[in-house]
Design a protein around this motif. Sequence first.
Motif, PDB file in Angstrom:
ATOM      1  N   ALA A   1      58.003  17.157  10.756  1.00 10.21           N
ATOM      2  CA  ALA A   1      58.800  16.239  11.572  1.00 10.21           C
ATOM      3  C   ALA A   1      59.463  15.169  10.707  1.00 10.21           C
ATOM      4  O   ALA A   1      60.631  14.820  10.916  1.00 10.21           O
ATOM      5  N   SER A   2      58.749  14.669   9.722  1.00  9.66           N
ATOM      6  CA  SER A   2      59.320  13.657   8.818  1.00  9.66           C
ATOM      7  C   SER A   2      60.474  14.242   8.008  1.00  9.66           C
ATOM      8  O   SER A   2      61.518  13.605   7.839  1.00  9.66           O
ATOM      9  N   ALA A   3      60.309  15.469   7.523  1.00 10.23           N
ATOM     10  CA  ALA A   3      61.387  16.114   6.758  1.00 10.23           C
ATOM     11  C   ALA A   3      62.608  16.367   7.639  1.00 10.23           C
ATOM     12  O   ALA A   3      63.749  16.185   7.194  1.00 10.23           O
ATOM     13  N   LEU A   4      62.389  16.764   8.892  1.00 13.01           N
ATOM     14  CA  LEU A   4      63.519  16.978   9.805  1.00 13.01           C
ATOM     15  C   LEU A   4      64.251  15.675  10.106  1.00 13.01           C
ATOM     16  O   LEU A   4      65.482  15.651  10.170  1.00 13.01           O
ATOM     17  N   ASP A   5      63.502  14.589  10.274  1.00 14.39           N
ATOM     18  CA  ASP A   5      64.137  13.285  10.505  1.00 14.39           C
ATOM     19  C   ASP A   5      64.982  12.866   9.310  1.00 14.39           C
ATOM     20  O   ASP A   5      66.100  12.354   9.465  1.00 14.39           O
ATOM     21  N   LEU A   6      64.450  13.074   8.112  1.00 14.04           N
ATOM     22  CA  LEU A   6      65.218  12.741   6.903  1.00 14.04           C
ATOM     23  C   LEU A   6      66.484  13.594   6.796  1.00 14.04           C
ATOM     24  O   LEU A   6      67.553  13.096   6.428  1.00 14.04           O
ATOM     25  N   ALA A   7      66.365  14.865   7.143  1.00 15.68           N
ATOM     26  CA  ALA A   7      67.534  15.751   7.082  1.00 15.68           C
ATOM     27  C   ALA A   7      68.587  15.327   8.101  1.00 15.68           C
ATOM     28  O   ALA A   7      69.789  15.338   7.802  1.00 15.68           O
ATOM     29  N   ARG A   8      68.146  14.951   9.311  1.00 15.39           N
ATOM     30  CA  ARG A   8      69.107  14.486  10.326  1.00 15.39           C
ATOM     31  C   ARG A   8      69.808  13.207   9.874  1.00 15.39           C
ATOM     32  O   ARG A   8      71.010  13.046  10.058  1.00 15.39           O
ATOM     33  N   ALA A   9      69.036  12.278   9.305  1.00 15.21           N
ATOM     34  CA  ALA A   9      69.630  11.023   8.829  1.00 15.21           C
ATOM     35  C   ALA A   9      70.631  11.296   7.706  1.00 15.21           C
ATOM     36  O   ALA A   9      71.718  10.705   7.670  1.00 15.21           O
ATOM     37  N   ALA A  10      70.282  12.186   6.799  1.00 13.39           N
ATOM     38  CA  ALA A  10      71.192  12.519   5.699  1.00 13.39           C
ATOM     39  C   ALA A  10      72.454  13.198   6.231  1.00 13.39           C
ATOM     40  O   ALA A  10      73.564  12.931   5.749  1.00 13.39           O
ATOM     41  N   SER A  11      72.301  14.050   7.233  1.00 15.50           N
ATOM     42  CA  SER A  11      73.453  14.722   7.823  1.00 15.50           C
ATOM     43  C   SER A  11      74.376  13.722   8.523  1.00 15.50           C
ATOM     44  O   SER A  11      75.601  13.802   8.394  1.00 15.50           O
ATOM     45  N   ALA A  12      73.789  12.773   9.251  1.00 12.99           N
ATOM     46  CA  ALA A  12      74.603  11.758   9.922  1.00 12.99           C
ATOM     47  C   ALA A  12      75.326  10.885   8.903  1.00 12.99           C
ATOM     48  O   ALA A  12      76.505  10.545   9.080  1.00 12.99           O
ATOM     49  N   GLU A  13      74.651  10.538   7.827  1.00 10.74           N
ATOM     50  CA  GLU A  13      75.281   9.726   6.778  1.00 10.74           C
ATOM     51  C   GLU A  13      76.423  10.487   6.122  1.00 10.74           C
ATOM     52  O   GLU A  13      77.489   9.936   5.854  1.00 10.74           O
ATOM     53  N   ALA A  14      76.213  11.784   5.859  1.00 10.50           N
ATOM     54  CA  ALA A  14      77.277  12.597   5.255  1.00 10.50           C
ATOM     55  C   ALA A  14      78.474  12.711   6.192  1.00 10.50           C
ATOM     56  O   ALA A  14      79.626  12.655   5.740  1.00 10.50           O
ATOM     57  N   ALA A  15      78.218  12.851   7.491  1.00 10.44           N
ATOM     58  CA  ALA A  15      79.323  12.936   8.452  1.00 10.44           C
ATOM     59  C   ALA A  15      80.096  11.621   8.494  1.00 10.44           C
ATOM     60  O   ALA A  15      81.330  11.613   8.552  1.00 10.44           O
ATOM     61  N   ALA A  16      79.376  10.497   8.452  1.00 10.08           N
ATOM     62  CA  ALA A  16      80.049   9.195   8.452  1.00 10.08           C
ATOM     63  C   ALA A  16      80.876   9.018   7.183  1.00 10.08           C
ATOM     64  O   ALA A  16      82.010   8.516   7.228  1.00 10.08           O
ATOM     65  N   GLN A  17      80.337   9.428   6.052  1.00  7.30           N
ATOM     66  CA  GLN A  17      81.090   9.342   4.796  1.00  7.30           C
ATOM     67  C   GLN A  17      82.325  10.237   4.838  1.00  7.30           C
ATOM     68  O   GLN A  17      83.393   9.848   4.364  1.00  7.30           O
ATOM     69  N   ASP A  18      82.197  11.405   5.420  1.00  7.74           N
ATOM     70  CA  ASP A  18      83.334  12.320   5.543  1.00  7.74           C
ATOM     71  C   ASP A  18      84.427  11.707   6.410  1.00  7.74           C
ATOM     72  O   ASP A  18      85.613  11.770   6.067  1.00  7.74           O
ATOM     73  N   ARG A  19      84.027  11.111   7.536  1.00 12.98           N
ATOM     74  CA  ARG A  19      85.024  10.454   8.398  1.00 12.98           C
ATOM     75  C   ARG A  19      85.709   9.296   7.664  1.00 12.98           C
ATOM     76  O   ARG A  19      86.924   9.122   7.765  1.00 12.98           O
ATOM     77  N   ALA A  20      84.921   8.536   6.914  1.00 13.66           N
ATOM     78  CA  ALA A  20      85.505   7.413   6.173  1.00 13.66           C
ATOM     79  C   ALA A  20      86.505   7.911   5.134  1.00 13.66           C
ATOM     80  O   ALA A  20      87.597   7.340   4.995  1.00 13.66           O
ATOM     81  N   ARG A  21      86.161   8.973   4.412  1.00 14.20           N
ATOM     82  CA  ARG A  21      87.092   9.503   3.401  1.00 14.20           C
ATOM     83  C   ARG A  21      88.351  10.053   4.058  1.00 14.20           C
ATOM     84  O   ARG A  21      89.453   9.917   3.524  1.00 14.20           O
ATOM     85  N   ARG A  22      88.196  10.700   5.234  1.00 16.61           N
ATOM     86  CA  ARG A  22      89.362  11.235   5.940  1.00 16.61           C
ATOM     87  C   ARG A  22      90.279  10.098   6.387  1.00 16.61           C
ATOM     88  O   ARG A  22      91.505  10.178   6.251  1.00 16.61           O
ATOM     89  N   LEU A  23      89.690   9.013   6.915  1.00 12.36           N
ATOM     90  CA  LEU A  23      90.504   7.871   7.339  1.00 12.36           C
ATOM     91  C   LEU A  23      91.190   7.212   6.145  1.00 12.36           C
ATOM     92  O   LEU A  23      92.340   6.775   6.247  1.00 12.36           O
ATOM     93  N   GLU A  24      90.487   7.129   5.017  1.00 14.93           N
ATOM     94  CA  GLU A  24      91.113   6.568   3.813  1.00 14.93           C
ATOM     95  C   GLU A  24      92.299   7.419   3.375  1.00 14.93           C
ATOM     96  O   GLU A  24      93.344   6.890   2.988  1.00 14.93           O
ATOM     97  N   ALA A  25      92.147   8.738   3.428  1.00  9.10           N
ATOM     98  CA  ALA A  25      93.236   9.631   3.022  1.00  9.10           C
ATOM     99  C   ALA A  25      94.427   9.494   3.973  1.00  9.10           C
ATOM    100  O   ALA A  25      95.585   9.461   3.526  1.00  9.10           O
ATOM    101  N   GLU A  26      94.146   9.402   5.277  1.00  9.67           N
ATOM    102  CA  GLU A  26      95.238   9.223   6.245  1.00  9.67           C
ATOM    103  C   GLU A  26      95.944   7.895   6.017  1.00  9.67           C
ATOM    104  O   GLU A  26      97.173   7.814   6.082  1.00  9.67           O
ATOM    105  N   GLY A  27      95.173   6.839   5.742  1.00 16.40           N
ATOM    106  CA  GLY A  27      95.768   5.532   5.478  1.00 16.40           C
ATOM    107  C   GLY A  27      96.628   5.551   4.223  1.00 16.40           C
ATOM    108  O   GLY A  27      97.717   4.962   4.191  1.00 16.40           O
ATOM    109  N   ALA A  28      96.150   6.229   3.193  1.00 15.66           N
ATOM    110  CA  ALA A  28      96.930   6.321   1.957  1.00 15.66           C
ATOM    111  C   ALA A  28      98.228   7.094   2.192  1.00 15.66           C
ATOM    112  O   ALA A  28      99.285   6.722   1.667  1.00 15.66           O
ATOM    113  N   ALA A  29      98.151   8.158   2.987  1.00 20.27           N
ATOM    114  CA  ALA A  29      99.367   8.930   3.278  1.00 20.27           C
ATOM    115  C   ALA A  29     100.355   8.095   4.095  1.00 20.27           C
ATOM    116  O   ALA A  29     101.565   8.110   3.819  1.00 20.27           O
TER     117      ALA A  29
END
Length: 159
Positions: A48-76
């Motif tokens: 259960a602890s490993a699954l929680d860590l994996a979910r948190a890491a996945s959510a963080e990666a998704a947030a980072q991906d959205r941030a990079r996409r918004l930065e790219a759109e802003g730059a364009a």
Amino acid sequence: MSAPSLLRAVTPLGWVAAGVAALICLVVLLGGLGFRWDPLNLQQKRLASALDLARAASAEAAAQDRARRLEAEGAADQALRVDHHQQKTTKAERATAAVLVQARSADDADQPLDPRRADRLRDHDGQLCRIAPELDGCAAPTGLAARSDTPLRPGDPAG
């Protein structure tokens, strides 16, 4: 010595040692057969602890991906705005250069301002306002220019 006399010769401490040895052999044998004994449910807690860590890491990666996409759109978008501004500046410089050449080579360049010269200046001012209607001194766009986001170019049939 016979088996009963041998069993009577073993001390209580010997019996405890033999029981512990038998228990260890039993645990090793059952472990080899795949039996797992987890009375505190530690394996499930670790899972259960490993699954929680994996979910948190996945959510963080998704947030980072959205941030990079918004930065790219802003730059364009910024690159498009800079390009649009550069095009307007170039058009204004070209229009001004053409009028300067006409004004300097005109036969009345050294004369006081007459109506023809005022008309040329007014035409040039109109060209600048069509290129960049947001300039100070330009009237608010009317007609097609008021309904579109693209500025009118000099010589456009709508302008």
